[in-house]
Enzyme design. Structure first.
Site, PDB file in Angstrom:
ATOM      1  CG  ASP A   1      -1.697   1.308   1.350  1.00  0.00           C
ATOM      2  OD1 ASP A   1      -2.192   1.481   0.314  1.00  0.00           O
ATOM      3  OD2 ASP A   1      -1.993   1.675   2.105  1.00  0.00           O
ATOM      4  CG  ASP A  51      -2.303   7.333   0.244  1.00  0.00           C
ATOM      5  OD1 ASP A  51      -1.889   8.621  -0.155  1.00  0.00           O
ATOM      6  OD2 ASP A  51      -2.917   7.055  -0.517  1.00  0.00           O
ATOM      7  CG  ASP A  82      -1.702   2.409   6.426  1.00  0.00           C
ATOM      8  OD1 ASP A  82      -2.094   1.521   5.237  1.00  0.00           O
ATOM      9  OD2 ASP A  82      -1.962   3.732   6.768  1.00  0.00           O
TER      10      ASP A  82
END
Length: 353
Positions: free
Chosen positions: A27, A29, A226
């Site tokens: 990922d 961001d 995250d």
């Protein structure tokens, strides 16, 4: 392809994760960057993993920018990447739409350039108004300056009964100044106005996993993210292992309360976790506690248990992350297939996480 751990404790790995898996599905961001700036330790960690032979692919639910722009940004940050290394939810939703709509269909777009580029690649024609005779509507993250009138255009078209698609439904997006509304919040605006429900392509749903596998050819992938409800659940749905890094939106308390589909295989502070093995969380029987826990979980210098069916307790010292892993073992085992609803604040505060 996957170790598929028992979901009741984080797994261990004697080998560095960059050696145990052939491809990292990262990922962006909250993992590689936030607010356009590289997250601490990201650049050097990814460089070392890549130099060691791990394929790096960047998988993002953010549909704002086309892959070449994302790759250019990564390269500027010190993470060399090409457009083929980037997989976006815009690409996933464009493939989903192309499979269902006639070639050359006009599509009302509420979002950024990344969505328009992906639609054109699949032979679909982006339009801007509900009066442009669209065959469908698609929403993707359009950045903080997306005009409110765009939601009205989408609502007019969806209310007429046109098929409605969304690149993703992440409610929030991390940035340099904090957590901001994501595409899911924008989708909710149209849902409230129309009562309709879109087809969604992005993580954690199968279209995104399909797009990622088709574009990377990964054989032993490791999802790195995250977010529990997109990255980790997407890995769970795809039957692959995952690494949660604590550099984005998920904190320790949320991790302890995770249901099985949100429990990562591994947990680490940041992307340095790719370069190391992962310590094993072990358990041993103790005097049975009220509520049926009856186990003490160990990781590094820490032990964790559920006491009297009422309290999550932590003892020991050492790396706080090992304490968190031990706590996960205790909380997830106690919760079983549900979520851990007991008090966690004292234990988390002690770890400083």
């Amino acid at each position: 392809m996957s170790q598929q751990h028992d979901r009741y404790r984080p797994s261990g790995s004697s080998a560095a994760l960059s050696e145990a898996y052939d491809t990292a599905l990262l990922d962006l961001d909250g993992v590689v960057y936030a607010g356009g700036e590289a997250i601490v330790h990201a650049v050097e960690s990814l460089g070392t993993a890549r130099d060691g032979g791990m394929h790096l692919a960047y998988v993002t639910n953010n549909a704002l920018r086309p892959p070449d722009a994302v790759a250019e940004h990564l390269t500027e940050l010190g993470v060399p990447a090409g457009a083929a290394d980037v997989i976006t939810s815009a690409q996933a939703v464009a493939r989903l739409m192309a499979d269902q709509l006639p070639a050359g269909s006009r599509v009302l777009v509420v979002g950024g350039e990344g969505l328009r580029v992906a639609l054109r690649e699949r032979g679909l024609v982006p339009v801007e108004s509900a009066d442009d005779d669209p065959a469908a509507v698609v929403q993707g993250y359009g950045g903080p300056d997306l005009a409110w009138g765009r939601f009205a255009e989408a609502s007019y078209a969806v209310a007429r009964g046109l098929p409605w698609y969304a690149s993703n439904t992440d409610l929030t997006i991390p940035g340099a100044r904090g957590i901001a509304p994501g595409n899911g919040a924008a989708v909710e605006v149209v849902r409230i106005a129309t009562g309709a429900k879109p087809q969604v392509a992005g993580k954690p749903l199968p279209p995104m996993h399909r797009e990622t596998v088709l574009r990377t050819g990964a054989k032993r992938p490791l999802v790195v993210g995250d977010r529990l409800d997109t990255d980790i659940e997407g890995a769970f749905n795809g039957g692959v292992d995952s690494l949660l890094v604590l550099t984005g939106v998920t904190d320790a308390a949320q991790l302890l309360a995770a249901p099985p589909q949100h429990r990562p295989t591994y947990v680490d502070r940041d992307l340095r976790g790719l370069l190391t093995g992962q310590p094993e969380v072990t358990s041993e029987r103790s005097e049975p506690s009220e509520g049926g826990a009856g186990e003490v979980f160990r990781c590094g210098g820490w032990t964790a248990a559920v006491r009297d069916g009422r309290e999550l307790v932590l003892a020991g010292e050492g790396d706080p992350l090992d304490g968190l892993r031990a706590l996960c073992g205790a909380a997830w085992t106690f919760a079983g297939s549900g979520t851990f609803g007991l008090e966690t604040e004292k234990a988390v505060v002690r770890l400083g996480l």
